[in-house]
Motif scaffolding. Structure first.
Motif, PDB file in Angstrom:
ATOM      1  N   ILE A  25      25.013  27.659  25.987  1.00 19.46           N
ATOM      2  CA  ILE A  25      24.678  28.851  26.775  1.00 19.46           C
ATOM      3  C   ILE A  25      23.371  28.544  27.500  1.00 19.46           C
ATOM      4  O   ILE A  25      22.378  28.202  26.867  1.00 19.46           O
ATOM      5  N   PHE A  26      23.400  28.649  28.810  1.00 19.94           N
ATOM      6  CA  PHE A  26      22.210  28.300  29.598  1.00 19.94           C
ATOM      7  C   PHE A  26      21.387  29.536  29.960  1.00 19.94           C
ATOM      8  O   PHE A  26      21.949  30.586  30.248  1.00 19.94           O
ATOM      9  N   HIS A  27      20.089  29.359  30.008  1.00 17.54           N
ATOM     10  CA  HIS A  27      19.181  30.355  30.589  1.00 17.54           C
ATOM     11  C   HIS A  27      19.294  31.765  30.028  1.00 17.54           C
ATOM     12  O   HIS A  27      19.132  32.735  30.760  1.00 17.54           O
ATOM     13  N   PRO A  29      24.920  43.581  35.073  1.00 24.87           N
ATOM     14  CA  PRO A  29      26.066  43.495  35.988  1.00 24.87           C
ATOM     15  C   PRO A  29      27.159  42.547  35.485  1.00 24.87           C
ATOM     16  O   PRO A  29      27.007  41.902  34.444  1.00 24.87           O
ATOM     17  N   THR A  30      28.223  42.469  36.251  1.00 27.83           N
ATOM     18  CA  THR A  30      29.371  41.670  35.836  1.00 27.83           C
ATOM     19  C   THR A  30      29.097  40.154  35.917  1.00 27.83           C
ATOM     20  O   THR A  30      28.325  39.702  36.766  1.00 27.83           O
ATOM     21  N   GLY A  31      29.685  39.392  35.002  1.00 25.76           N
ATOM     22  CA  GLY A  31      29.638  37.932  35.065  1.00 25.76           C
ATOM     23  C   GLY A  31      28.298  37.296  34.776  1.00 25.76           C
ATOM     24  O   GLY A  31      28.020  36.181  35.215  1.00 25.76           O
ATOM     25  N   VAL A  32      27.439  37.986  34.011  1.00 29.25           N
ATOM     26  CA  VAL A  32      26.108  37.414  33.762  1.00 29.25           C
ATOM     27  C   VAL A  32      25.930  36.977  32.310  1.00 29.25           C
ATOM     28  O   VAL A  32      24.807  36.797  31.844  1.00 29.25           O
ATOM     29  N   GLY A  33      27.038  36.846  31.596  1.00 28.63           N
ATOM     30  CA  GLY A  33      26.965  36.246  30.268  1.00 28.63           C
ATOM     31  C   GLY A  33      26.868  37.220  29.104  1.00 28.63           C
ATOM     32  O   GLY A  33      26.629  36.794  27.968  1.00 28.63           O
ATOM     33  N   LYS A  34      27.065  38.509  29.333  1.00 22.93           N
ATOM     34  CA  LYS A  34      26.929  39.475  28.224  1.00 22.93           C
ATOM     35  C   LYS A  34      27.943  39.174  27.119  1.00 22.93           C
ATOM     36  O   LYS A  34      27.597  39.110  25.943  1.00 22.93           O
ATOM     37  N   THR A  35      29.200  38.973  27.525  1.00 19.07           N
ATOM     38  CA  THR A  35      30.234  38.726  26.517  1.00 19.07           C
ATOM     39  C   THR A  35      30.071  37.333  25.903  1.00 19.07           C
ATOM     40  O   THR A  35      30.179  37.174  24.686  1.00 19.07           O
ATOM     41  N   ALA A  36      29.790  36.347  26.750  1.00 18.01           N
ATOM     42  CA  ALA A  36      29.641  34.972  26.245  1.00 18.01           C
ATOM     43  C   ALA A  36      28.508  34.900  25.211  1.00 18.01           C
ATOM     44  O   ALA A  36      28.661  34.315  24.136  1.00 18.01           O
ATOM     45  N   VAL A  37      27.373  35.534  25.523  1.00 21.08           N
ATOM     46  CA  VAL A  37      26.235  35.501  24.595  1.00 21.08           C
ATOM     47  C   VAL A  37      26.582  36.286  23.318  1.00 21.08           C
ATOM     48  O   VAL A  37      26.278  35.843  22.203  1.00 21.08           O
ATOM     49  N   PRO A  86      20.906  39.458  36.830  1.00 19.43           N
ATOM     50  CA  PRO A  86      21.695  38.447  37.543  1.00 19.43           C
ATOM     51  C   PRO A  86      21.030  37.073  37.457  1.00 19.43           C
ATOM     52  O   PRO A  86      19.822  36.983  37.262  1.00 19.43           O
ATOM     53  N   TYR A  87      21.821  36.020  37.592  1.00 16.35           N
ATOM     54  CA  TYR A  87      21.247  34.662  37.598  1.00 16.35           C
ATOM     55  C   TYR A  87      20.740  34.326  38.997  1.00 16.35           C
ATOM     56  O   TYR A  87      21.313  34.782  39.986  1.00 16.35           O
ATOM     57  N   ASP A  88      19.696  33.483  39.067  1.00 15.44           N
ATOM     58  CA  ASP A  88      19.280  33.003  40.391  1.00 15.44           C
ATOM     59  C   ASP A  88      20.000  31.690  40.693  1.00 15.44           C
ATOM     60  O   ASP A  88      20.743  31.159  39.851  1.00 15.44           O
ATOM     61  N   TYR A  96      27.728  22.554  34.679  1.00 23.84           N
ATOM     62  CA  TYR A  96      28.314  22.303  33.362  1.00 23.84           C
ATOM     63  C   TYR A  96      29.840  22.462  33.408  1.00 23.84           C
ATOM     64  O   TYR A  96      30.591  21.619  32.944  1.00 23.84           O
ATOM     65  N   TYR A  97      30.292  23.567  34.029  1.00 25.40           N
ATOM     66  CA  TYR A  97      31.745  23.805  34.127  1.00 25.40           C
ATOM     67  C   TYR A  97      32.410  22.775  35.043  1.00 25.40           C
ATOM     68  O   TYR A  97      33.523  22.322  34.773  1.00 25.40           O
ATOM     69  N   ALA A  98      31.719  22.429  36.140  1.00 25.83           N
ATOM     70  CA  ALA A  98      32.298  21.473  37.090  1.00 25.83           C
ATOM     71  C   ALA A  98      32.524  20.117  36.417  1.00 25.83           C
ATOM     72  O   ALA A  98      33.552  19.468  36.627  1.00 25.83           O
ATOM     73  N   VAL A 127      28.379  34.398  37.465  1.00 22.79           N
ATOM     74  CA  VAL A 127      28.974  33.078  37.207  1.00 22.79           C
ATOM     75  C   VAL A 127      30.451  33.058  37.594  1.00 22.79           C
ATOM     76  O   VAL A 127      30.946  32.083  38.164  1.00 22.79           O
ATOM     77  N   ARG A 128      31.140  34.158  37.276  1.00 20.20           N
ATOM     78  CA  ARG A 128      32.590  34.174  37.505  1.00 20.20           C
ATOM     79  C   ARG A 128      32.922  33.922  38.975  1.00 20.20           C
ATOM     80  O   ARG A 128      33.862  33.205  39.285  1.00 20.20           O
ATOM     81  N   GLN A 129      32.120  34.498  39.853  1.00 17.20           N
ATOM     82  CA  GLN A 129      32.376  34.298  41.277  1.00 17.20           C
ATOM     83  C   GLN A 129      32.147  32.823  41.647  1.00 17.20           C
ATOM     84  O   GLN A 129      32.931  32.231  42.380  1.00 17.20           O
TER      85      GLN A 129
END
Ligand SMILES: Nc1ncnc2c1ncn2[C@@H]1O[C@H](COP(=O)(O)OP(=O)(O)OP(=O)(O)O)[C@@H](O)[C@H]1O
Length: 442
Positions: free
Chosen positions: A32-34, A63-71, A217-219, A229-231, A259-261
């Motif tokens: 998990i980053f950042h 907001p959506t896609g910022v790691g809430k569920t992953a963390v 949100p992530y910068d 990492y995903y790439a 991230v999802r976008q």
């Protein structure tokens, strides 16, 4: 010409090594980053479980896609690991996504079944809501110890479950009317509706919000690390041009920091490269992917997230907005909704229902409402805006299964709207009938 004896499918993929990590949340990252600070808050909130105090309730929002569920999942796994090592009684259920449940009954039913063995599952109906709650309390008492229940998209919790879940459940041990004497219940709620807690009753608010953890949100730099990492996992070696990840990261950071976008952009860019039979994914593929990503996301809404009535209401709101007056009042939305529903052979619901659909669209963040004073005439009316670009919404609708509901002259009217947007616009004094006559319903 197609040779009918030849099979057109290609068994090889020179671009993707493993596509799954780029897909919708079916992949668990091992890093998990950042999110060090958020993780620290989380650990702090749940530390009480390990040292033998009652678990805290935690509210996680952002907001959506910022790691809430992953963390949350990562912290949950670490907590379970530690509890097992220290021999601390702990049962964790979830995350369970509240969006999938329309009633308290359905949600509690699922929870009861999470505790029960496969051969002893509750049926989908047949009891009263009170009885299934009773079963839930019995299951919690039976496992005993610390019980953590994780509810995702908690803003979508069925209205009839709000009080029982967000207030009664976390204090079940103190309530003489429940069979719970031993177990200690903690609730973790996750939401991307930042206003959700504000609208709760104060007593519920203070229970759920015992510990609050905010995810921002992530910068672009953070997204670069995460997408990189995903790439690395998803693409074959040496196929990604060096600009691809930074470009996807910069674009997503400008939009929502999600991230999802970014993952969708990478997937789409890879698909363009593969379709062309290119050797690698280039900056041009990535730019093309960013150009269409918004329409793609909206297409997803039309095809998967919205009911047909919500989709028609969303389309009608967009049409009302691009009409010469650019004013999507509920009355205009309803007139347009009726026309497009009727012309495409779909059911036309009552005007009262439109308020409900608009409310639901607003909860999904697709529309926004504003109250407008009617000046000397007195009174007020509601007007609506769409939160995405009307051009993207209409393009998505045209590609979706609702294309038959889009008026055939939409592009001409959209063009005028875009011209108005580029100039200083003054609303013409057009009547609703004149506006209605503009459209060619198919
Ligand atoms: N810091 C991170 N490190 C690694 N992967 C991440 C990170 N943040 C998000 N992701 C990945 O991005 C995707 C979206 O993240 P996640 O589902 O946790 O977002 P969310 O904030 O819960 O969004 P939503 O509110 O829409 O459910 C997942 O695939 C997740 O694994």
């Amino acid at each position: 010409m197609v040779d009918v004896n030849e099979n057109p499918f290609d068994g090889t993929d020179s671009i993707f090594e493993r596509k799954q990590p780029l897909k919708k949340d079916t992949f668990t990252p091992d890093t998990i980053f950042h999110r060090d600070e958020e993780i620290e808050f989380y650990i702090n909130a749940l530390q009480d479980v390990i040292v033998g105090h009652d678990p805290n309730n935690v509210f996680v929002y952002g907001p959506t896609g910022v790691g809430k569920t992953a963390v949350t999942k990562w912290v949950r796994d670490k907590l379970e690991e530690k509890a097992e090592a220290e021999d601390i009684p702990l049962t964790v259920v979830g995350p369970i996504n509240c969006r999938n449940y329309r009633s308290a009954y359905a949600l509690v039913n699922t929870l009861v079944n999470e505790f029960r063995d496969p051969e002893n599952q509750l049926p989908e109906s047949g009891y009263s809501t009170d009885s299934v709650f009773e079963f839930l309390y019995e299951e919690i008492e039976a496992v005993g110890g610390n019980v953590l229940i994780i509810l995702d998209e908690i803003d979508n919790i069925p209205a009839d479950a709000r009080n029982d879940f967000l207030y009664e459940l976390p204090r079940a041990e103190a309530n003489e009317n429940t069979p719970i004497t031993d177990a200690k219940v903690g609730l973790i709620g996750i939401s991307n509706d930042l206003k959700f807690v504000d609208v709760l009753e104060p007593k519920v608010k203070s229970t759920l919000g015992e510990r609050e953890i905010k995810f921002g949100p992530y910068d672009a730099t953070e997204l670069r690390d995460i997408l990189g990492y995903y790439a690395d996992i998803a693409f074959r070696e040496d196929v990604l041009g060096e600009d691809v990840v930074p470009l996807a990261a910069a674009f997503s950071a400008q939009e929502r920091g999600d991230v999802r976008q970014g993952l969708r952009i990478l997937e789409k860019a890879g698909e363009y490269a593969r379709m062309e039979g290119a050797e690698g994914v280039t900056e041009a593929h990535t730019r093309r992917a960013t150009d269409t990503i918004e329409t793609d996301e909206l297409l997803d809404y039309f095809e998967h997230d919205l009911s047909s009535q919500q989709a028609l209401t969303y389309l009608a709101t967009t049409l009302a907005l691009i009409e010469p007056k650019h004013e999507a009042s509920t009355k205009r939305i309803y007139n347009l909704y009726s026309s497009i529903a009727e012309s495409s052979g779909r059911r036309v619901k009552s005007e009262r229902k439109i308020y409900e659909f608009l409310d639901q669209l607003s909860m999904q963040g697709l529309v926004r409402s504003a109250e407008r004073n009617l000046g000397r005439k007195g009174g007020r009316k509601y007007i609506y805006e769409v939160t995405d670009d009307p051009t993207d919404i209409i393009n998505a609708a045209l590609q979706s299964s609702y294309s038959d509901a889009v008026p055939s002259n939409v592009n001409g009217i959209l063009e005028h709207y875009l011209e108005d947007e580029a100039t200083e616009f003054e609303a013409p004094d057009t009547t609703d009938d004149e506006q209605q006559n503009l459209w060619q319903f198919t």
